[in-house]
Design a protein around this motif. Sequence first.
Motif, PDB file in Angstrom:
ATOM      1  N   ALA A 150       0.836  -1.201   0.000  1.00 25.45           N
ATOM      2  CA  ALA A 150       0.000   0.000   0.000  1.00 25.45           C
ATOM      3  C   ALA A 150       0.871   1.252   0.000  1.00 25.45           C
ATOM      4  CB  ALA A 150      -0.926  -0.005   1.209  1.00 25.45           C
ATOM      5  N   VAL A 152       2.295   1.785  -3.401  1.00 21.29           N
ATOM      6  CA  VAL A 152       1.284   2.311  -4.316  1.00 21.29           C
ATOM      7  C   VAL A 152       1.108   3.807  -4.110  1.00 21.29           C
ATOM      8  CG1 VAL A 152      -1.194   2.316  -4.759  1.00 21.29           C
ATOM      9  CG2 VAL A 152       0.037   0.156  -4.629  1.00 21.29           C
ATOM     10  N   VAL A 164      -6.124  -3.062   2.578  1.00 21.43           N
ATOM     11  CA  VAL A 164      -5.407  -1.775   2.608  1.00 21.43           C
ATOM     12  C   VAL A 164      -4.729  -1.450   1.268  1.00 21.43           C
ATOM     13  CG1 VAL A 164      -3.602  -0.454   3.757  1.00 21.43           C
ATOM     14  CG2 VAL A 164      -5.143  -1.878   5.093  1.00 21.43           C
ATOM     15  N   PRO A 165      -3.944  -2.364   0.693  1.00 28.63           N
ATOM     16  CA  PRO A 165      -3.348  -2.016  -0.604  1.00 28.63           C
ATOM     17  C   PRO A 165      -4.385  -1.783  -1.693  1.00 28.63           C
ATOM     18  CG  PRO A 165      -2.668  -4.220   0.090  1.00 28.63           C
ATOM     19  CD  PRO A 165      -3.391  -3.616   1.228  1.00 28.63           C
ATOM     20  N   ALA A 210      -5.550   1.665  -1.167  1.00 28.48           N
ATOM     21  CA  ALA A 210      -4.482   2.578  -1.597  1.00 28.48           C
ATOM     22  C   ALA A 210      -4.463   2.687  -3.111  1.00 28.48           C
ATOM     23  CB  ALA A 210      -3.139   2.081  -1.082  1.00 28.48           C
ATOM     24  N   LEU A 211      -4.653   1.570  -3.782  1.00 29.20           N
ATOM     25  CA  LEU A 211      -4.643   1.575  -5.239  1.00 29.20           C
ATOM     26  C   LEU A 211      -5.807   2.403  -5.777  1.00 29.20           C
ATOM     27  CD1 LEU A 211      -2.859   0.217  -7.382  1.00 29.20           C
ATOM     28  CD2 LEU A 211      -4.645  -1.502  -7.632  1.00 29.20           C
ATOM     29  N   ILE A 241      -7.511   4.835  -4.203  1.00 34.33           N
ATOM     30  CA  ILE A 241      -7.343   6.256  -3.911  1.00 34.33           C
ATOM     31  C   ILE A 241      -6.243   6.868  -4.776  1.00 34.33           C
ATOM     32  CG2 ILE A 241      -6.668   7.916  -2.143  1.00 34.33           C
ATOM     33  CD1 ILE A 241      -8.044   6.200  -0.104  1.00 34.33           C
ATOM     34  N   GLY A 242      -5.114   6.152  -4.870  1.00 38.47           N
ATOM     35  CA  GLY A 242      -4.006   6.657  -5.684  1.00 38.47           C
ATOM     36  C   GLY A 242      -4.411   6.809  -7.138  1.00 38.47           C
ATOM     37  N   TRP A 269      -7.390   7.248  -8.290  1.00 39.67           N
ATOM     38  CA  TRP A 269      -8.341   8.354  -8.417  1.00 39.67           C
ATOM     39  C   TRP A 269      -7.612   9.698  -8.414  1.00 39.67           C
ATOM     40  CZ3 TRP A 269      -9.504  12.037  -4.530  1.00 39.67           C
ATOM     41  CH2 TRP A 269     -10.538  12.911  -4.881  1.00 39.67           C
ATOM     42  N   MET A 270      -6.606   9.818  -7.531  1.00 35.53           N
ATOM     43  CA  MET A 270      -5.837  11.072  -7.451  1.00 35.53           C
ATOM     44  C   MET A 270      -5.165  11.388  -8.788  1.00 35.53           C
ATOM     45  SD  MET A 270      -3.773  10.823  -3.874  1.00 35.53           S
ATOM     46  CE  MET A 270      -4.423  11.406  -2.317  1.00 35.53           C
ATOM     47  N   VAL A 271      -4.521  10.364  -9.359  1.00 37.29           N
ATOM     48  CA  VAL A 271      -3.813  10.571 -10.624  1.00 37.29           C
ATOM     49  C   VAL A 271      -4.800  10.897 -11.733  1.00 37.29           C
ATOM     50  CG1 VAL A 271      -2.348   9.466 -12.340  1.00 37.29           C
ATOM     51  CG2 VAL A 271      -1.911   9.088  -9.924  1.00 37.29           C
ATOM     52  N   ARG A 290      -7.746  12.240 -11.463  1.00 41.78           N
ATOM     53  CA  ARG A 290      -8.288  13.574 -11.230  1.00 41.78           C
ATOM     54  C   ARG A 290      -7.350  14.650 -11.760  1.00 41.78           C
ATOM     55  NH1 ARG A 290      -9.832  17.267  -6.461  1.00 41.78           N
ATOM     56  NH2 ARG A 290      -7.634  17.701  -6.587  1.00 41.78           N
ATOM     57  N   GLU A 291      -6.052  14.421 -11.562  1.00 38.36           N
ATOM     58  CA  GLU A 291      -5.071  15.416 -11.966  1.00 38.36           C
ATOM     59  C   GLU A 291      -4.923  15.464 -13.488  1.00 38.36           C
ATOM     60  OE1 GLU A 291      -3.804  17.302  -9.665  1.00 38.36           O
ATOM     61  OE2 GLU A 291      -2.531  18.494 -10.999  1.00 38.36           O
ATOM     62  N   PHE A 292      -4.941  14.272 -14.106  1.00 36.17           N
ATOM     63  CA  PHE A 292      -4.655  14.248 -15.535  1.00 36.17           C
ATOM     64  C   PHE A 292      -5.897  14.444 -16.385  1.00 36.17           C
ATOM     65  CE2 PHE A 292      -0.885  12.564 -13.748  1.00 36.17           C
ATOM     66  CZ  PHE A 292       0.112  12.942 -14.620  1.00 36.17           C
TER      67      PHE A 292
END
Lengths: 181, 308
Positions: free
Chosen positions: A22, A25, B21-22, B25-26, B28-29, B31-33, B35-37
């Motif tokens: 996690a 990532v 958890v991972p 994380a995957l 959310i991460g 989604w963040m990327v 959203r930015e691009f």
Amino acid sequence: MTHPAAYLRSRNLSRATALAIAAGVMLVPANILPVVSTRTGGMARTDTIFSGIVGLWDDGMFGIAAIVFVASILIPALKLVGLTWLIIAARRGPTHRRALTRLFTALDFIGRWSMLDVFLVGFLSGLVQFGALATIHPRIGILAFAAAVVLTVLATDAFDSRVLWIEDKDGAREPLNASAA
Amino acid sequence: MTTPATPRISRRRSLPLVWVVPLIALAIGGWMVFREFRHRGPEITIEFKDGKGVEPRKTTLEYQGVTVGTVTDVELKQDLSGVLVRLRLDKNAAALANDGAQFWIVHPEIGFSGVRGLETLFTGARINVRPGKGAVASHFNGLDKAPALEDSGEGRAFELEADRLGSLSPGAPVFYREVKVGVVETSRLNHNATSVLIRIRVQTPYVNLVRINSRFWNAGGVSFKLSLLGAQLKSTSLESLFSGGVAFATPDSGRELAVAAPEGTVFTLHNEADKDWLKWQPRIEITPVEEAPEPPLPRGPLAPLVKR
């Protein structure tokens, strides 16, 4: 039937493994997304961690650039690499127990020092709010960075160093008290 | 006595909950990327002769006063004849990257006809754009300076033919009865260089004032008359004193007005007005039909006085 030692090992390690993955990532968005945007006198720029370091270097602040590089890129990366190494070694059945235990202690120690960026951005965003003159805003990348650091700390925490010392069925290759020296 | 049931030992280990958890994380991460691009549009290259004040990641592209892109890179052309500015557009501004789009760098400009881009004194240069209508393109030639005037496309443009340009400059006012109703846009020599063609634009509510028999004259500068009776100094407005100006009048001869001049009609620009022209008083409705709705007829004691 599964051997109790192996069972203990796998249970213990899966927590650490999951958290470490996690953290890995989260390091991706932390490094490619902007972490802060600054606006001074109408001149705006947004920076990722790396572009910020390059900016500091270009401005001649080599020392600060080096500190930020070590705290924000080098240490998180090394921590994750070290943790991965520990986990793989422990899964295989450890060989260099003493060295690995030292590595674990070192990882545990530097964990608390990698929040420098988050602290800096939070601090500056709160402090530098001069309206039209200068403002600093945190961007989403810093959240990912904070999450990555927290997850690495949790993963290190979840890694029970005793796993390194579990006796296998065929007996330990190194006696327990060897580390007392 | 009953023997306890034999425990069934599952060989499959259940996946511990922590593996969520991972996955989170995957998610959310990712989604963040995303959203930015999501907001990233195409990258375009603009060629300028001079890149003064353009800096990567600081200089922005603005359209209608809104930031729609950021300069990512500035480099010298290989043959040293200019600079290449690479620019990342926002996604919603991707339509600006069409053939015929004009880009220019805004520097502070202080002239008699106004102050422009003053904020760039503090913010550094910025790049402005006037969109094109052609096909999608990614390479553009930037203009050396701002195009003559913001061509809003509103109102109606006419051409004036004059012997010489005089003191007329882009942005100079066009007057009707000394009221500003339009502006001078550009000027150029005609095809065989025997006269100057000046393009003016009359604003929407006033377009009907220009009829095919309207007369235009140069209203700029000052006229100074010295006679036995004294001195007389005349100027239409302070603004036209410096930047020149054009005035026009429309004849009211006869009952019928001439037809409204269509877009692009060419008129002669006279050096000064005839005395007769200043007396013309045609009645022309200046409110365009598509704008202001018909006002209600006044009622009450004043009603008989209003002619409709």
